[in-house]
Scaffold this motif. Structure first.
Motif, PDB file in Angstrom:
ATOM      1  N   TRP A   3      39.136  36.503  37.931  1.00 51.41           N
ATOM      2  CA  TRP A   3      40.305  36.342  37.073  1.00 51.41           C
ATOM      3  C   TRP A   3      40.337  37.384  35.956  1.00 51.41           C
ATOM      4  N   LEU A   6      41.574  40.654  37.450  1.00 48.06           N
ATOM      5  CA  LEU A   6      43.011  40.565  37.693  1.00 48.06           C
ATOM      6  C   LEU A   6      43.800  40.677  36.389  1.00 48.06           C
ATOM      7  N   SER A  10      46.439  43.631  35.528  1.00 55.37           N
ATOM      8  CA  SER A  10      47.794  43.300  35.097  1.00 55.37           C
ATOM      9  C   SER A  10      48.148  44.064  33.824  1.00 55.37           C
ATOM     10  N   PHE A 225      53.527  43.356  40.858  1.00 52.41           N
ATOM     11  CA  PHE A 225      52.071  43.463  40.753  1.00 52.41           C
ATOM     12  C   PHE A 225      51.560  42.813  39.472  1.00 52.41           C
ATOM     13  N   THR A 229      49.224  39.334  39.686  1.00 54.05           N
ATOM     14  CA  THR A 229      47.826  39.373  39.258  1.00 54.05           C
ATOM     15  C   THR A 229      47.583  38.444  38.067  1.00 54.05           C
ATOM     16  N   TYR A 232      47.742  34.686  39.292  1.00 51.45           N
ATOM     17  CA  TYR A 232      46.523  34.257  39.992  1.00 51.45           C
ATOM     18  C   TYR A 232      45.385  34.048  39.001  1.00 51.45           C
ATOM     19  N   LYS A 246      44.688  40.760  29.275  1.00 55.21           N
ATOM     20  CA  LYS A 246      45.884  41.496  29.713  1.00 55.21           C
ATOM     21  C   LYS A 246      46.342  42.480  28.648  1.00 55.21           C
TER      22      LYS A 246
END
Length: 287
Positions: A3, A6, A10, A225, A229, A232, A246
Motif C-alpha cells: 500500500w 502504491l 499515485s 492510474f 493506485t 487500492y 501520496k
C-alpha cells in the motif's frame, strides 16, 4: 507494505498530472476537467471487468454523489492554482491535506494522530514558512502573509482541505464496494454532470481538444492510474497514511516546475517541500 508503494506511485502520477495541466494553459477549464475524468473511464472499465464487487452497499451511491461533487469543485480550483502560480510555490500547499485530515478524520471516523502525527503537523508548518523564506527581510510574518497574496497558493490550500474530506469519503465508498468500482462510479458521475458544461460553445472546445489531444489522453490515463493506485492502497491502510505518502508529489512537482518551466526560487521551494514531506511521512507512521 504494498500500500505504501502504491501511495507513492499515485503521488508521482499527481506530479506529472500537475505538469500536464500547466502545459494546457489557455485551454478551457471545463474541457480539462471533463477530459480528466471521462478519458479515464475506458481504462477503469477494463480493470472493473476483472474486478467487479460481489456486494455493493446502498450507502455507496450517496457517498459517491457527495464525493464526486467535492472532487469536481477541487479539480476546478486545482486547475486555477496551476495556471495562476508557480508549481514550486502553490503545489507544496497540497501537503496540508494530512493536517486537515486530523480534524476531518476525527469528526468523520473518530481517528486521532499519534505523537509522530502531531510532530508532522509542526514540520508542515515549518515547511510552509521555508517556501516563502525569500520574504523574511520584510518581517517575520511576511511569508505567512504571502499566502494571501499568491492566489494560486490560496486555491491549492482550498483543494487540500476539500481532499481531506474526500479522502474519508473514498474510504467509506471503497469499503462499501471495492476500489475500482467506487472510483469508476465517481468518475462516471462527474463525467455525466460535466458533459453539458464541457460542450457549451461546442465547436471552439472541439478545436481545443484536437489541438491538445495527445496531452489530454495522457492526462486521462494518468487520472485512472492515480485513482486506482490510491484506492487500492486505501482499501488496506488508514486514509491519512495513504494521503500522507501520496503527498510525495510535492517533491516531484517542485522538480518538474524547475526542469520543465524554469521556475525560480527552486532552492527554498525544494527545502520547504522536503520538510513538509518529512512531516507528512511522520503522520503516516502506524500506531
Amino acid at each position: 507494505m504494498l500500500w505504501a508503494l502504491l501511495s507513492i506511485l499515485s503521488g508521482i502520477g499527481d506530479a506529472f498530472g500537475f505538469a500536464l495541466m500547466k502545459k494546457l494553459k489557455g485551454t478551457n477549464s471545463s474541457v480539462v476537467v471533463w477530459v480528466q475524468y471521462a478519458f479515464a473511464l475506458p481504462f477503469l472499465l477494463a480493470f472493473l471487468y476483472f474486478n467487479y464487487p460481489q456486494k455493493i452497499s446502498i450507502d455507496v451511491y450517496w457517498v459517491m454523489v457527495l464525493n464526486g461533487t467535492l472532487l469536481l469543485i477541487s479539480t476546478y480550483l486545482l486547475i486555477k492554482a496551476t495556471q495562476m502560480s508557480n508549481l514550486s510555490v502553490s503545489m507544496p500547499m497540497l501537503s496540508l491535506t494530512p493536517l486537515f485530515l486530523i480534524l476531518t478524520s476525527y469528526i468523520m471516523i473518530n481517528e486521532l494522530p499519534t505523537f509522530y502525527g502531531f510532530l508532522g503537523i509542526f514540520l508542515i508548518v515549518v515547511g510552509t514558512y521555508a517556501i516563502h523564506i525569500k520574504n523574511y527581510k520584510d518581517g517575520f510574518l511576511e511569508p505567512f502573509k504571502a499566502l494571501a497574496k499568491d492566489k494560486g497558493s490560496v486555491y491549492a490550500i482550498a483543494v487540500a482541505f476539500i481532499w481531506s474530506i474526500t479522502a474519508n469519503l473514498f474510504k467509506s465508498g471503497i469499503m462499501g464496494s471495492n476500489p475500482i468500482f467506487y472510483v469508476f462510479a465517481v468518475y462516471l458521475f462527474i463525467s455525466i454532470i460535466m458533459l453539458p458544461l464541457a460542450f457549451i460553445k461546442f465547436k471552439e472546445k472541439i478545436v481545443e481538444i484536437k489541438i491538445n489531444f495527445n496531452i489530454l489522453i495522457l492526462l486521462g490515463v494518468l487520472s485512472a492510474f492515480i485513482a486506482a493506485t490510491a484506492a487500492y492502497a486505501m482499501s488496506v491502510a488508514i486514509a491519512s497514511y495513504v494521503i500522507a505518502l501520496k503527498r510525495s508529489s510535492v517533491i516531484f512537482s517542485v522538480a518538474l516546475g524547475f526542469i520543465l518551466f524554469k521556475e525560480k526560487g527552486f532552492k527554498q521551494a525544494i527545502i520547504g517541500a522536503t520538510i513538509m514531506f518529512i512531516g507528512t511521512a511522520l503522520i503516516a507512521i502506524p500506531q
